[in-house]
Design a protein around this motif. Sequence first.
Motif, PDB file in Angstrom:
ATOM      1  N   ALA B 109       0.730  -1.228   0.105  1.00  0.00           N
ATOM      2  CA  ALA B 109       0.102   0.037  -0.013  1.00  0.00           C
ATOM      3  C   ALA B 109       0.665   1.496  -0.117  1.00  0.00           C
ATOM      4  N   VAL B 110       0.216   2.404  -0.186  1.00  0.00           N
ATOM      5  CA  VAL B 110       1.155   3.724  -0.390  1.00  0.00           C
ATOM      6  C   VAL B 110       1.466   3.888   1.212  1.00  0.00           C
ATOM      7  N   ALA B 111       2.530   4.915   1.215  1.00  0.00           N
ATOM      8  CA  ALA B 111       2.861   5.109   2.520  1.00  0.00           C
ATOM      9  C   ALA B 111       2.062   5.961   3.375  1.00  0.00           C
ATOM     10  N   GLY B 112       1.993   5.784   4.891  1.00  0.00           N
ATOM     11  CA  GLY B 112       1.157   6.504   5.270  1.00  0.00           C
ATOM     12  C   GLY B 112      -0.019   5.732   6.134  1.00  0.00           C
ATOM     13  N   LEU B 113      -0.380   4.489   5.420  1.00  0.00           N
ATOM     14  CA  LEU B 113      -1.347   3.807   5.927  1.00  0.00           C
ATOM     15  C   LEU B 113      -1.054   2.728   7.242  1.00  0.00           C
ATOM     16  N   ARG B 114      -2.094   1.888   7.743  1.00  0.00           N
ATOM     17  CA  ARG B 114      -1.444   0.958   8.720  1.00  0.00           C
ATOM     18  C   ARG B 114      -2.359  -0.441   8.490  1.00  0.00           C
ATOM     19  N   ARG B 115      -1.778  -1.169   8.663  1.00  0.00           N
ATOM     20  CA  ARG B 115      -2.320  -2.715   8.937  1.00  0.00           C
ATOM     21  C   ARG B 115      -3.146  -2.695  10.345  1.00  0.00           C
ATOM     22  N   GLY B 116      -4.446  -3.229  10.163  1.00  0.00           N
ATOM     23  CA  GLY B 116      -5.161  -3.577  11.226  1.00  0.00           C
ATOM     24  C   GLY B 116      -6.350  -4.634  11.029  1.00  0.00           C
ATOM     25  N   SER B 117      -7.289  -4.578  12.196  1.00  0.00           N
ATOM     26  CA  SER B 117      -8.199  -5.609  12.104  1.00  0.00           C
ATOM     27  C   SER B 117      -9.634  -5.028  12.424  1.00  0.00           C
ATOM     28  N   PRO B 118     -10.828  -5.595  12.530  1.00  0.00           N
ATOM     29  CA  PRO B 118     -12.114  -5.153  12.838  1.00  0.00           C
ATOM     30  C   PRO B 118     -12.027  -4.505  14.104  1.00  0.00           C
ATOM     31  N   ALA B 119     -11.206  -4.764  14.980  1.00  0.00           N
ATOM     32  CA  ALA B 119     -11.093  -4.005  16.358  1.00  0.00           C
ATOM     33  C   ALA B 119     -10.609  -2.843  16.378  1.00  0.00           C
ATOM     34  N   ASP B 120      -9.941  -2.442  14.984  1.00  0.00           N
ATOM     35  CA  ASP B 120      -9.573  -0.949  14.983  1.00  0.00           C
ATOM     36  C   ASP B 120     -11.029  -0.315  14.384  1.00  0.00           C
ATOM     37  N   LEU B 121     -11.779  -0.900  13.794  1.00  0.00           N
ATOM     38  CA  LEU B 121     -13.309  -0.270  13.411  1.00  0.00           C
ATOM     39  C   LEU B 121     -13.850   0.020  14.550  1.00  0.00           C
ATOM     40  N   TRP B 122     -13.878  -0.854  15.589  1.00  0.00           N
ATOM     41  CA  TRP B 122     -14.590  -0.682  16.755  1.00  0.00           C
ATOM     42  C   TRP B 122     -13.971   0.475  17.656  1.00  0.00           C
ATOM     43  N   LYS B 123     -12.654   0.318  17.705  1.00  0.00           N
ATOM     44  CA  LYS B 123     -11.981   1.711  18.375  1.00  0.00           C
ATOM     45  C   LYS B 123     -12.421   3.010  17.617  1.00  0.00           C
ATOM     46  N   PHE B 124     -12.381   2.930  16.446  1.00  0.00           N
ATOM     47  CA  PHE B 124     -12.570   3.918  15.667  1.00  0.00           C
ATOM     48  C   PHE B 124     -14.054   4.639  16.223  1.00  0.00           C
ATOM     49  N   ALA B 125     -14.870   3.840  16.033  1.00  0.00           N
ATOM     50  CA  ALA B 125     -16.237   4.070  16.364  1.00  0.00           C
ATOM     51  C   ALA B 125     -16.557   4.465  17.667  1.00  0.00           C
ATOM     52  N   GLN B 126     -15.730   3.841  18.595  1.00  0.00           N
ATOM     53  CA  GLN B 126     -16.068   4.318  20.057  1.00  0.00           C
ATOM     54  C   GLN B 126     -15.545   5.589  20.204  1.00  0.00           C
ATOM     55  N   ALA B 127     -14.436   6.084  19.512  1.00  0.00           N
ATOM     56  CA  ALA B 127     -13.686   7.343  19.468  1.00  0.00           C
ATOM     57  C   ALA B 127     -14.424   8.723  18.855  1.00  0.00           C
ATOM     58  N   SER B 128     -15.140   8.151  17.679  1.00  0.00           N
ATOM     59  CA  SER B 128     -15.738   9.276  16.898  1.00  0.00           C
ATOM     60  C   SER B 128     -16.947   9.931  17.171  1.00  0.00           C
ATOM     61  N   ASP B 129     -17.086  10.936  16.685  1.00  0.00           N
ATOM     62  CA  ASP B 129     -18.539  11.662  16.898  1.00  0.00           C
ATOM     63  C   ASP B 129     -19.710  10.785  16.046  1.00  0.00           C
ATOM     64  N   ASN B 130     -19.101  10.379  14.777  1.00  0.00           N
ATOM     65  CA  ASN B 130     -20.026   9.438  14.020  1.00  0.00           C
ATOM     66  C   ASN B 130     -19.213   8.548  13.004  1.00  0.00           C
ATOM     67  N   THR B 131     -19.883   7.790  12.845  1.00  0.00           N
ATOM     68  CA  THR B 131     -19.334   6.644  11.624  1.00  0.00           C
ATOM     69  C   THR B 131     -20.250   6.423  10.451  1.00  0.00           C
ATOM     70  N   LEU B 132     -19.707   6.433   9.429  1.00  0.00           N
ATOM     71  CA  LEU B 132     -20.567   6.300   8.235  1.00  0.00           C
ATOM     72  C   LEU B 132     -19.845   4.988   7.432  1.00  0.00           C
ATOM     73  N   ILE B 133     -20.818   4.223   7.343  1.00  0.00           N
ATOM     74  CA  ILE B 133     -20.400   2.969   6.475  1.00  0.00           C
ATOM     75  C   ILE B 133     -20.691   3.111   5.238  1.00  0.00           C
ATOM     76  N   ILE B 134     -20.017   2.892   4.121  1.00  0.00           N
ATOM     77  CA  ILE B 134     -20.331   3.014   2.887  1.00  0.00           C
ATOM     78  C   ILE B 134     -19.956   1.504   2.033  1.00  0.00           C
ATOM     79  N   PRO B 135     -21.197   0.526   2.074  1.00  0.00           N
ATOM     80  CA  PRO B 135     -20.945  -0.735   2.073  1.00  0.00           C
ATOM     81  C   PRO B 135     -20.938  -1.038   0.439  1.00  0.00           C
ATOM     82  N   SER B 136     -20.425  -1.944  -0.067  1.00  0.00           N
ATOM     83  CA  SER B 136     -20.693  -2.527  -1.464  1.00  0.00           C
ATOM     84  C   SER B 136     -22.140  -3.045  -1.729  1.00  0.00           C
ATOM     85  N   LYS B 137     -22.833  -2.716  -2.905  1.00  0.00           N
ATOM     86  CA  LYS B 137     -24.110  -3.000  -3.104  1.00  0.00           C
ATOM     87  C   LYS B 137     -24.087  -3.969  -4.263  1.00  0.00           C
TER      88      LYS B 137
END
Lengths: 128, 137
Positions: B109-137
């Motif tokens: 991947a391009v520089a500046g990103l990091r590898r993670g897991s669904p636990a990161d999404l959970w942490k993000f959601a806990q620490a954010s004002d809001n979360t927007l899911i943009i799913p595949s259709k």
Amino acid sequence: MPRRVLNIIESAYRATIEEQDDTIVWLSYMLRDAGAELSVLLRGNAVNYAVSGQDCSGLSFGERRQTQPPRLDSDLVKLMEKGVPVLAVAEDLTERGIDSQDLVGGIKTIARSGVAKLFDSYDLVWHW
Amino acid sequence: MAASKTLTFALMDPPYENARSTTALRLIDCALRRGHNVNVFAYEGGVGLAFAKQAPHPNAMHGRDVAQEDHPNPKDWITALLKEAEQRGTKLDWVQCGMCVDERGAGEAVAGLRRGSPADLWKFAQASDNTLIIPSK
């Protein structure tokens, strides 16, 4: 005698910003370049490709600006200049409030009731 | 300007398939320009947006060579967004789902990103004002 192909384009504006074209319009152009005998039929939302003067310029992310945004109307003109007839379903235009004078020159319209008969003029019908 | 918020986006679509990913990047760009911090969790095909081996191509239909066509690659848009965040003093924390990356062989991947897991999404959601899911259709 080469088989004649009718390319029906229905899936519209699918990643055209990233591609800077419609991939099936592009494919049709390249097939023609390779010697294919084909026509393009626009139906559904894809009829909007034929509307003249579309402008989706101005996209930027940070300092990265898009300098060559897609110009789908002029790509259809290029396709027709290449010898590929382009048709559009008349009712699909009407339902979207698109008048024939809104279209780039050379687009032929066909009634929805005439599409099945149109298929008989081709050996292969590809629906994209 | 309103107080800075933290927004999380989950992106799921691969590049060059539809307009949703472009729209998502525009939303992220807009948030960064307004001084907000942004988290991104790239899931499934979304990890391909930052794949480093994307390459621009010429366009024979347009009669343009590779330089003239200036074909955009989403990886470059993401790099531009990271730079935008840095210049504005905001944060763009982009996590690539590690298993999704491995499935697709898209580890570069391009520089500046990091590898993670669904636990990161959970942490993000806990620490954010809001979360927007943009799913595949």
